[in-house]
Design a protein around this motif. Structure first.
Motif, PDB file in Angstrom:
ATOM      1  N   ARG A  59       0.926  -1.274   0.003  1.00 18.20           N
ATOM      2  CA  ARG A  59      -0.101  -0.051   0.377  1.00 18.20           C
ATOM      3  C   ARG A  59       0.976   1.182  -0.005  1.00 18.20           C
ATOM      4  NH1 ARG A  59      -1.765   3.845   3.224  1.00 18.20           N
ATOM      5  NH2 ARG A  59      -0.653   2.992   4.896  1.00 18.20           N
ATOM      6  N   LYS A  60       1.836   1.332   0.725  1.00 16.58           N
ATOM      7  CA  LYS A  60       2.806   2.474   0.922  1.00 16.58           C
ATOM      8  C   LYS A  60       3.568   2.461  -0.567  1.00 16.58           C
ATOM      9  CE  LYS A  60       3.712   2.281   5.710  1.00 16.58           C
ATOM     10  NZ  LYS A  60       4.774   2.372   6.762  1.00 16.58           N
ATOM     11  N   ALA A  61       3.921   1.514  -0.965  1.00 16.64           N
ATOM     12  CA  ALA A  61       4.385   1.529  -2.441  1.00 16.64           C
ATOM     13  C   ALA A  61       3.749   2.074  -3.556  1.00 16.64           C
ATOM     14  CB  ALA A  61       5.280   0.235  -2.712  1.00 16.64           C
ATOM     15  N   ALA A  62       2.526   1.709  -3.270  1.00 17.19           N
ATOM     16  CA  ALA A  62       1.350   1.879  -4.430  1.00 17.19           C
ATOM     17  C   ALA A  62       1.133   3.488  -4.167  1.00 17.19           C
ATOM     18  CB  ALA A  62      -0.080   1.159  -4.279  1.00 17.19           C
ATOM     19  N   ASP A  63       0.977   4.054  -2.801  1.00 16.62           N
ATOM     20  CA  ASP A  63       0.898   5.464  -2.373  1.00 16.62           C
ATOM     21  C   ASP A  63       1.980   6.161  -3.099  1.00 16.62           C
ATOM     22  OD1 ASP A  63      -1.580   4.900  -1.274  1.00 16.62           O
ATOM     23  OD2 ASP A  63      -0.549   5.106   0.758  1.00 16.62           O
ATOM     24  N   GLN A  64       3.253   5.576  -2.852  1.00 15.66           N
ATOM     25  CA  GLN A  64       4.187   6.291  -3.465  1.00 15.66           C
ATOM     26  C   GLN A  64       4.265   6.566  -5.076  1.00 15.66           C
ATOM     27  OE1 GLN A  64       6.758   7.997  -1.924  1.00 15.66           O
ATOM     28  NE2 GLN A  64       7.795   8.379  -3.388  1.00 15.66           N
ATOM     29  N   ALA A  65       3.934   5.207  -5.717  1.00 12.07           N
ATOM     30  CA  ALA A  65       3.823   5.286  -7.286  1.00 12.07           C
ATOM     31  C   ALA A  65       2.777   6.279  -7.671  1.00 12.07           C
ATOM     32  CB  ALA A  65       3.369   3.954  -7.664  1.00 12.07           C
ATOM     33  N   GLU A  66       1.633   6.313  -6.850  1.00 14.21           N
ATOM     34  CA  GLU A  66       0.505   7.246  -7.344  1.00 14.21           C
ATOM     35  C   GLU A  66       0.965   8.664  -7.179  1.00 14.21           C
ATOM     36  OE1 GLU A  66      -4.176   8.164  -5.789  1.00 14.21           O
ATOM     37  OE2 GLU A  66      -2.958   6.895  -4.682  1.00 14.21           O
ATOM     38  N   GLU A  67       1.706   8.993  -6.220  1.00 17.97           N
ATOM     39  CA  GLU A  67       2.158  10.183  -5.816  1.00 17.97           C
ATOM     40  C   GLU A  67       3.185  10.830  -6.974  1.00 17.97           C
ATOM     41  OE1 GLU A  67       2.238  13.957  -4.540  1.00 17.97           O
ATOM     42  OE2 GLU A  67       1.123  12.467  -3.604  1.00 17.97           O
ATOM     43  N   GLU A  68       4.265   9.791  -7.310  1.00 13.62           N
ATOM     44  CA  GLU A  68       5.050  10.060  -8.429  1.00 13.62           C
ATOM     45  C   GLU A  68       4.189  10.232  -9.667  1.00 13.62           C
ATOM     46  OE1 GLU A  68       7.572   6.685  -8.458  1.00 13.62           O
ATOM     47  OE2 GLU A  68       8.602   7.386  -6.785  1.00 13.62           O
ATOM     48  N   TRP A  69       3.238   9.489  -9.977  1.00 14.03           N
ATOM     49  CA  TRP A  69       2.297   9.421 -11.143  1.00 14.03           C
ATOM     50  C   TRP A  69       1.499  10.864 -11.304  1.00 14.03           C
ATOM     51  CZ3 TRP A  69      -2.968   9.829 -11.884  1.00 14.03           C
ATOM     52  CH2 TRP A  69      -3.508   9.786 -13.093  1.00 14.03           C
ATOM     53  N   ARG A  70       1.026  11.164 -10.051  1.00 14.60           N
ATOM     54  CA  ARG A  70       0.267  12.489  -9.984  1.00 14.60           C
ATOM     55  C   ARG A  70       1.184  13.603 -10.480  1.00 14.60           C
ATOM     56  NH1 ARG A  70      -4.735  12.036  -8.744  1.00 14.60           N
ATOM     57  NH2 ARG A  70      -5.413  10.379  -7.481  1.00 14.60           N
ATOM     58  N   THR A  71       2.537  13.457  -9.791  1.00 13.32           N
ATOM     59  CA  THR A  71       3.512  14.678 -10.145  1.00 13.32           C
ATOM     60  C   THR A  71       3.970  14.613 -11.365  1.00 13.32           C
ATOM     61  OG1 THR A  71       4.413  14.347  -7.724  1.00 13.32           O
ATOM     62  CG2 THR A  71       5.902  15.526  -9.392  1.00 13.32           C
ATOM     63  N   ARG A  72       3.974  13.538 -12.163  1.00  6.26           N
ATOM     64  CA  ARG A  72       4.542  13.427 -13.711  1.00  6.26           C
ATOM     65  C   ARG A  72       3.246  14.088 -14.303  1.00  6.26           C
ATOM     66  NH1 ARG A  72       6.343   8.272 -12.471  1.00  6.26           N
ATOM     67  NH2 ARG A  72       4.512   7.478 -13.613  1.00  6.26           N
ATOM     68  N   GLU A  73       1.920  13.669 -14.034  1.00  8.51           N
ATOM     69  CA  GLU A  73       0.784  14.162 -14.549  1.00  8.51           C
ATOM     70  C   GLU A  73       0.601  15.780 -14.505  1.00  8.51           C
ATOM     71  OE1 GLU A  73      -3.795  13.131 -14.891  1.00  8.51           O
ATOM     72  OE2 GLU A  73      -2.838  13.027 -12.984  1.00  8.51           O
ATOM     73  N   ASN A  74       0.987  16.138 -13.559  1.00  6.33           N
ATOM     74  CA  ASN A  74       0.889  17.483 -13.128  1.00  6.33           C
ATOM     75  C   ASN A  74       1.751  18.417 -14.187  1.00  6.33           C
ATOM     76  OD1 ASN A  74      -1.497  17.295 -11.504  1.00  6.33           O
ATOM     77  ND2 ASN A  74      -0.243  17.424  -9.593  1.00  6.33           N
ATOM     78  N   ALA A  75       2.988  17.625 -14.175  1.00  7.31           N
ATOM     79  CA  ALA A  75       4.018  18.329 -14.963  1.00  7.31           C
ATOM     80  C   ALA A  75       3.850  18.243 -16.372  1.00  7.31           C
ATOM     81  CB  ALA A  75       5.602  17.626 -14.609  1.00  7.31           C
ATOM     82  N   ILE A  76       3.269  17.076 -16.826  1.00 10.20           N
ATOM     83  CA  ILE A  76       2.954  16.904 -18.309  1.00 10.20           C
ATOM     84  C   ILE A  76       1.585  17.908 -18.437  1.00 10.20           C
ATOM     85  CG2 ILE A  76       1.718  15.124 -19.750  1.00 10.20           C
ATOM     86  CD1 ILE A  76       3.399  13.141 -18.515  1.00 10.20           C
ATOM     87  N   ARG A  77       0.895  18.056 -17.504  1.00  4.42           N
ATOM     88  CA  ARG A  77      -0.432  18.665 -17.889  1.00  4.42           C
ATOM     89  C   ARG A  77       0.220  20.197 -18.032  1.00  4.42           C
ATOM     90  NH1 ARG A  77      -4.088  17.214 -14.338  1.00  4.42           N
ATOM     91  NH2 ARG A  77      -5.128  15.769 -15.623  1.00  4.42           N
ATOM     92  N   ALA A  78       1.057  20.681 -17.271  1.00  3.74           N
ATOM     93  CA  ALA A  78       1.549  22.015 -17.092  1.00  3.74           C
ATOM     94  C   ALA A  78       2.214  22.392 -18.504  1.00  3.74           C
ATOM     95  CB  ALA A  78       2.355  22.364 -15.774  1.00  3.74           C
ATOM     96  N   GLU A  79       2.898  21.150 -18.833  1.00  2.00           N
ATOM     97  CA  GLU A  79       3.903  21.223 -20.046  1.00  2.00           C
ATOM     98  C   GLU A  79       2.730  21.404 -21.391  1.00  2.00           C
ATOM     99  OE1 GLU A  79       7.087  21.777 -22.971  1.00  2.00           O
ATOM    100  OE2 GLU A  79       6.964  21.804 -20.716  1.00  2.00           O
ATOM    101  N   ALA A  80       1.812  20.657 -21.224  1.00  5.01           N
ATOM    102  CA  ALA A  80       0.658  20.426 -22.388  1.00  5.01           C
ATOM    103  C   ALA A  80       0.068  21.960 -22.587  1.00  5.01           C
ATOM    104  CB  ALA A  80      -0.286  19.643 -22.110  1.00  5.01           C
TER     105      ALA A  80
END
Length: 164
Positions: A59-80
């Motif tokens: 669960r902690k690994a999934a939460d960490q992966a989700e946080e990293e994914w959200r960070t990348r998604e936000n960065a990609i959204r900002a770039e878009a």
């Protein structure tokens, strides 16, 4: 009474066998089966605890992966959004340039057409003056019988057209 003395002997034998049976059952179940059952229960408890620990780690690994994914998604959204804003700005500049060129062409064409219309108006006015001068000569000749020169007729028509 003889039944009572017989009763004590019967009950003593039954109590003996009862205690012997309970003792055997206790030894077999209490010392043989209970430790195996307790070991199985302890093993299951350890397995459940280990599974809970593993699930918590997952669960902690999934939460960490989700946080990293959200960070990348936000960065990609900002770039878009940045690319979209640049594309809009480029399109606006291109549109403005195209509109400016079109306005210049329209202004040039309008100027040339206005000068053509003004020339046509002058030509038409010249023709009207010529026709009016000719008509004035003819009218004066018929009404008074006098001959009027072309220059006099033209000057008279110009004076009437200018002064109204």
């Amino acid at each position: 009474m003889p039944q009572i003395s017989q009763l004590a002997a019967t009950y003593a034998s039954q109590i003996f066998w009862l205690l012997l049976t309970f003792g055997i059952v206790f030894v077999v179940i209490g010392l043989g089966m209970v430790p195996k059952i307790q070991g199985t229960v302890d093993q299951r408890d350890r397995t459940v605890a280990d599974d809970l620990v593993a699930a918590e780690g997952a669960r902690k690994a999934a939460d960490q992966a989700e946080e990293e994914w959200r960070t990348r998604e936000n960065a990609i959204r900002a770039e878009a959004q940045k690319v979209l804003a640049e594309a809009r700005a480029t399109a606006a500049r291109a549109t403005e340039k195209t509109l400016g060129e079109a306005n210049d062409r329209i202004a040039q064409r309008l100027t040339s057409e206005e000068s053509r219309i003004a020339e046509a108006g002058r030509a038409a006015m010249s023709e009207i003056e010529a026709v009016a001068a000719d008509a004035a000569q003819t009218i004066v000749a018929r009404l008074s019988g006098a001959n009027v020169s072309d220059d006099e007729a033209r000057n008279a028509v110009k004076a009437v057209l200018v002064n109204g």
